[in-house]
Design an enzyme around this catalytic site. Sequence first.
Site, mmCIF file in Angstrom:
data_model
loop_
_atom_site.group_PDB
_atom_site.id
_atom_site.type_symbol
_atom_site.label_atom_id
_atom_site.label_comp_id
_atom_site.label_asym_id
_atom_site.label_seq_id
_atom_site.Cartn_x
_atom_site.Cartn_y
_atom_site.Cartn_z
ATOM 1 C CG ASN A 89 -1.523 1.313 1.546
ATOM 2 O OD1 ASN A 89 -2.436 1.758 0.854
ATOM 3 N ND2 ASN A 89 -1.022 1.982 2.585
ATOM 4 C CE1 TYR A 155 -0.246 8.694 -5.876
ATOM 5 C CE2 TYR A 155 -2.133 9.073 -7.307
ATOM 6 C CZ TYR A 155 -1.593 8.535 -6.155
ATOM 7 O OH TYR A 155 -2.403 7.837 -5.286
ATOM 8 C CE LYS A 159 -0.302 5.122 -6.297
ATOM 9 N NZ LYS A 159 0.035 4.114 -5.278
#
Length: 266
Positions: A89, A155, A159
């Site tokens: 995570n 980012y 992802k």
Amino acid sequence: MARFTDKSIIVTGAGSGIGRAAAILFAAEGGRVIVADKTDGADETVALIAAAGGTAKAIRMDAGSEPDVIATVDLAVAEFGGLDILFANAGISGGMANIFDTTPELIAEVLRVNLIGPLLAIKHGAPKIAERGRGAIVLTASVAGIRSGAGSPAYSASKAGVINLAAVAAQQLSGSNVRVNALCPGLTETGMTKPTFDYAREAGKMDRVGRLNPLRRGAQAEELARAALFLASDDASYVNGQALAVDGGLSSSHPVTRQEFGKTAV
């Protein structure tokens, strides 16, 4: 409900936010949790779990460091006899720079933590999980990895890579009974987004937070943690190689205020 009784579980980025919420929930359902984080928040999470009667042990780790990942997996094996579940995570935002302000150094660091980190978790965690005969790996991706409009270039790219990594890993672990899935949060109140939520509260503008999704609100960390637990549990025993968006419906359209090249968004 005790879906994780005596399961050995690693949660990275568990010093706050979604990771902390997940670690607490895993422990509440009988799991024995390695709480991994770069910060002292790991000890705080362990204290919360212990106060509730759960079992957890903290370790400092940099998610993008291979020696740290190996040490974390080794700790789970040493403390709890093996590894059943890994929730990769940990992540960083990399700020909100646009493509033209994004330096190679910035994107390299974001990719190191957000993408190489999950890859290392799979590389070293999956073989140990396979030794148990079955298990699950959950990777935190983001709706920013699905399409544009929910994060910075660095980012978002990281992802998107996590989403693809989950699919590739599921295939390469064929026959192992180790499932790999990606969780894609929308706007969630965590340490990473705390400034946004704090500003909205102070300015009396909480009604604007998450207003672009159909539920018209941001999420709480526990809402995402419960989705992660689902993917890690036998309730999702036939879910593999998928990306689950938990975003209030945002990714059903990703409405955004568009920024034209060379102009400021209005």
